[in-house]
Design an enzyme around this catalytic site. Structure first.
Site, PDB file in Angstrom:
ATOM      1  N   GLU A  41       0.115  -1.949 -10.096  1.00  0.00           N
ATOM      2  CA  GLU A  41      -0.130  -2.966  -9.049  1.00  0.00           C
ATOM      3  C   GLU A  41       1.152  -3.832  -9.002  1.00  0.00           C
ATOM      4  OE1 GLU A  41      -2.239  -4.548  -6.680  1.00  0.00           O
ATOM      5  OE2 GLU A  41      -2.960  -2.487  -6.940  1.00  0.00           O
ATOM      6  N   GLU A  64       0.747  -1.205   0.140  1.00  0.00           N
ATOM      7  CA  GLU A  64      -0.057   0.135   0.038  1.00  0.00           C
ATOM      8  C   GLU A  64       0.867   1.352  -0.024  1.00  0.00           C
ATOM      9  OE1 GLU A  64      -2.809  -0.472  -0.726  1.00  0.00           O
ATOM     10  OE2 GLU A  64      -3.074  -2.680  -0.094  1.00  0.00           O
ATOM     11  N   HIS A  76      -5.369  -6.284 -10.786  1.00  0.00           N
ATOM     12  CA  HIS A  76      -4.772  -7.102  -9.927  1.00  0.00           C
ATOM     13  C   HIS A  76      -4.311  -8.355 -10.604  1.00  0.00           C
ATOM     14  CE1 HIS A  76      -6.984  -4.480  -7.242  1.00  0.00           C
ATOM     15  NE2 HIS A  76      -6.012  -4.653  -6.343  1.00  0.00           N
TER      16      HIS A  76
END
Length: 657
Positions: free
Chosen positions: A371, A348, A435
Site C-alpha cells: 500500500e 491503483e 492501509h
C-alpha cells in the site's frame, strides 16, 4: 527472524546491508522539494528502457538458462525456476526475478531475484525464503481438500507448496470471489494445510485505494479514431483504453467514443468527465515510469492496463485487479465525486507494478509496504505532473470529502493524523489493516524526501515528527523515488517486511549513490526515525557514520571442527532488530559449513545450516533480529565444519548497527 541476501562470487558491499489524432502532450517539470540531492545517482545503476523485443529476448535467455541457474544456486532436483520479470541497468547488470516450482507445484513464497554482472556471472541472490524447499510427499488426502466456492469468479483449489512462513508445507490455495461491505469486489486467496485443513494464510487479491476527483482541469488526451468516431484509446502508451461500466459491477464496459474529440465538461453530470480524469491519470503514470525509471509499462512489456469508470452506484473507492489487468473507479458519494484523479490513478496503477515486480503479498507487513508503495508513487507522479490544478503533495485523497470536513484520507508526514494509520513500526504492526500499517513506510518516504519538522511545500504545511526526537534532513523526492523504485524492482520479494525494506533501500542507495554518500546515510536516518533500525553512529543528530565493526583476521577452520572470531562492541542500548552481519569465508564445498552469530550473553543466531551445496566460499549478508540483546560486549562468529575432506578459513566478518 533472519533475512539474507546472498552474493555469489564477490565481496558484499556495505550498501547491501545496510490518440493517434491527439497524442497526450503533458509537460513533466522537475519536482519541487525542500532539499536537493547532494549527489547525482550513478548512471550505471539506473535501469534502462527496454523495447518489448529487447525485454522478450532477455526473458527468453533467462528461461533457456533457468535449469543451469537452478543448479548454480544449489536448488534441489525437484525444483525449477520460472522467469517472471527482468530489469537491466545501464552498466549491463541484469536482475531476473523467478518464481519457483517443486515437483511441478507452485511454491508460494519461493520467489527470488538473481543479479548477474555484465559478464554474465551471478553476483547476488535475494530470496523470499531461506528454507530448503522440500515436503515429505506431494500426495494430499482428498478429505482435506477444500471445495470450490460457488460464487462466480472463484477458482478451483490448486495444490501448492506454502513457503512464505515457516517450514515449507504441502497446501491448497483457492480464490474465493465475493463482494465486501462497501461494494468492492473481493478475490480472497486462502491457503490451507493439505494434511490438516488448517488455514495457513489469506490475503486479498483486489487492491484498493482512494483519491480525488475532477481536479485536473483542462487536459490533452491521447485518443484514437475508428469508423468516423474518436475513442479513448492511447496508442502512444501501450494502447491504454478507458471504458464506461455505466453502473455495472462486472465486465469490461463500453469504450468511450465521441464525435468531435472534445471530452467531458468538468462536471459529474457528464459521463465522459470521469473517463477524462482516469485516462489522463493513467497517461501521466505511464510517462512517469517510462521517463523517470525506464520502465516501458508496468509489466515492462509495453502493454498498458485498461481503465473502467462508473463502477456500481455511489461507490466510494477505486481498486486494481490482477485478473483483469485493470483499474476501476467508483463515482463517490451521491455519484457526485468520481475517484479518478491523478493520485488515485497512479496509486491503483502502481499496485499493478508491484504485482509484476516484488509481488509484495497483500497482508501483514508486506501488505503495508504494498500500500505504501502505491501512495509513494502516487505522490511522485503528482509532483512530476506539475498540474497547477492539482499540485504535488504528500497527502492522499485530499480533494475527496469522505469525512465531510475537508480533510485528506492519509498524511505521509504524520500518518496518525488520519486517526488510524501508524507513525512508527512496532512488533504487532503486521496485524493492522494494510492501509494503516503502510504508515511507517509513507512516513519514511516523506522524511527521506523532505526531512523532519515544520515546512511548507507547494503551499501545503507539514510538520513531521520522529520516533527518537532527533532531526532528519531530506534528500529530495527525486533521489528518494529512485531509491524506492530500485529497491522494489531489484531487491524486494513477496515476503519483504519492514526490516527487509530497510535493507533493500540501503542497498539501492549504495548502488545509486555509493555506500558513503549522504543519500545512503539519510536512508538509515529516515528508517531509524520511524523505529526501523538504528541511527548511523556518529554521536551527532543527523550526521554521518554507520556503526561498522569488523574483524579481518584469518581464522583457520578445523576439518572437521569449530572456530570462533570475535568483535568487541562498545555501544549503549540494545542491538537493532535488523543487525547486519557480513560474512566472508573461504572454503571449498560450502555445504559443509554451519555458521552462527553468538551474542555477548551466549545466545546463538543461526545464519547458515550445513547442506549439500557444492559451491565454494560463503560471501553473504545476513540480517538478524537482535533487538533483545545489549549491544555492548563481545560478539562472535562461530563456524563449524561438519564433514571431513574440504577446508578453509574465516577471511573477515562485519557487524553494522
Amino acid at each position: 527472524m533472519i533475512r539474507r541476501t546472498t552474493p555469489l562470487g564477490r565481496t558484499a558491499a556495505v550498501g547491501a546491508l545496510a490518440a493517434a489524432s491527439a497524442l497526450l502532450a503533458v509537460g513533466l517539470p522537475a519536482q519541487t522539494s525542500a532539499a536537493a540531492p547532494q549527489a547525482k545517482p550513478d548512471p550505471g545503476a539506473l535501469s534502462v528502457g527496454l523495447t518489448p523485443s529487447q525485454r522478450a529476448g532477455l526473458l527468453r535467455d533467462a528461461e533457456a538458462g533457468s535449469a543451469a541457474t537452478a543448479r548454480a544456486l544449489g536448488l534441489g532436483a525437484k525444483e525449477k525456476l520460472k522467469v517472471r520479470d527482468v530489469v537491466k541497468n545501464a552498466d549491463g547488470t541484469v536482475h531476473t526475478r523467478y518464481e519457483r516450482t517443486y515437483d511441478g507445484l507452485p511454491v508460494l513464497g519461493g520467489d527470488l531475484v538473481v543479479e548477474e554482472s555484465p559478464g554474465g556471472g551471478i553476483r547476488e541472490v535475494t530470496k523470499a525464503t531461506q528454507r530448503r524447499i522440500t515436503v515429505p510427499t506431494t500426495q494430499a488426502p482428498a478429505s482435506k481438500a477444500p471445495r470450490k466456492a460457488p460464487a462466480e469468479g472463484s477458482t478451483a483449489p490448486r495444490k501448492v507448496v506454502w513457503a512464505a512462513a515457516g517450514e515449507p508445507t504441502l497446501a491448497w490455495e483457492r480464490v474465493v470471489a465475493g463482494v465486501r461491505e462497501d461494494g468492492t469486489p473481493s478475490e480472497l486467496h486462502v491457503v490451507t494445510d493439505a494434511a490438516t485443513g488448517e488455514k495457513l494464510a489469506e490475503w486479498e487479491g483486489v487492491h484498493t485505494g482512494t483519491g480525488e476527483s475532477m481536479y485536473a482541469g483542462r487536459v490533452t488526451l491521447g485518443t484514437g479514431s475508428f469508423g468516423g468516431q474518436y475513442t479513448m484509446t492511447d496508442a502512444g502508451r501501450g494502447n491504454h483504453r478507458t471504458h464506461d461500466l455505466d453502473g455495472r459491477t462486472s465486465g469490461t464496459g463500453t469504450l468511450f467514443t465521441d464525435a468531435d474529440d472534445l471530452w467531458g465538461d468538468g462536471t459529474p453530470g457528464n459521463d465522459q468527465t470521469a473517463g477524462v480524469d482516469a485516462h489522463y491519470g493513467a497517461a501521466l503514470t505511464w510517462d512517469y515510469y517510462k521517463n523517470v525509471h525506464g520502465r516501458n509499462g508496468i509489466r515492462g512489456d509495453g502493454v498498458a492496463p485498461h481503465s473502467r469508470v462508473h463502477y456500481g452506484n455511489a461507490y466510494v473507492n477505486a481498486f486494481w485487479t490482477d485478473s483483469c489487468f485493470c483499474m476501476t473507479y467508483g463515482d463517490g458519494a451521491g455519484n457526485a465525486r468520481p475517484l479518478t484523479s491523478i493520485d488515485v490513478a497512479a496509486h491503483e496503477m502502481t499496485h499493478g507494478l508491484t504485482s509484476h515486480t516484488a509481488g509484495l503479498r497483500y497482508s501483514g507487513e508486506s501488505g503495508g509496504l504494498n500500500e505504501a508503495t502505491s501512495d509513494i508513487f502516487a505522490a511522485a507522479v503528482e509532483f512530476r505532473a506539475g498540474n497547477s490544478a492539482d499540485p504535488g503533495d504528500y497527502l492522499v485523497g485530499e480533494k475527496i470529502d469522505i469525512r465531510g470536513n475537508g480533510t485528506p484520507l492519509r498524511y505521509m508526514d504524520k500518518p496518525s493524523r488520519d486517526g488510524s494509520s501508524k507513525d512508527y513500526w512496532y512488533s504487532g504492526i503486521g496485524g493492522v489493516d494494510v492501509h494503516h500499517s503502510s504508515g511507517p513506510a509513507n512516513h519514511f518516504f516523506y522524511l527521506l524526501s523532505e526531512g523532519s519538522g515544520a515546512k511548507t511545500v507547494n503551499g501545503v504545511d507539514y510538520d513531521s515528527p520522529t520516533y527518537d526526537g532527533r532531526p532528519v534532513t531530506g534528500i529530495g523526492i527525486t533521489a528518494a523515488e529512485r531509491i524506492w523504485f530500485k529497491a522494489l524492482t531489484e531487491k524486494m520479494t513477496s515476503t519483504t517486511g519492514y526490516a527487509g525494506a530497510r535493507t533493500a533501500t540501503l542497498a539501492a542507495a549504495a548502488d545509486l549513490f555509493g555506500g558513503d554518500s549522504a543519500q545512503y546515510k539519510a536512508v538509515a536516518h529516515a528508517w531509524a526515525a520511524v523505529n526501523v533500525g538504528s541511527r548511523p553512529d556518529d554521536g551527532a543528530p543527523g550526521g554521518p557514520g554507520e556503526g561498522v565493526h569488523e574483524n579481518t583476521d584469518d581464522h583457520r577452520i578445523p576439518d572437521p571442527g569449530t572456530v570462533e572470531s570475535a568483535i568487541t562492541v562498545d555501544r549503549s542500548g540494545n542491538a537493532p532488530r535488523d543487525l547486519a552481519v557480513d560474512v566472508e569465508v573461504v572454503h571449498t564445498y560450502r555445504g559443509d559449513l554451519r555458521i552462527d552469530l553468538v551474542a555477548p550473553d551466549g545466545s546463538a543466531y543461526r545464519l547458515k545450516d550445513s547442506d549439500w551445496d557444492s559451491g565454494d566460499d560463503v560471501r553473504e549478508s545476513y540480517t538478524v533480529d537482535a533487538s533483545s540483546e545489549p549491544a555492548r560486549g563481545t560478539w562472535k562468529l562461530r563456524v563449524q565444519d561438519v564433514h571431513r575432506y574440504d577446508s578453509g578459513h574465516i577471511d573477515s566478518w562485519r557487524l553494522t548497527f
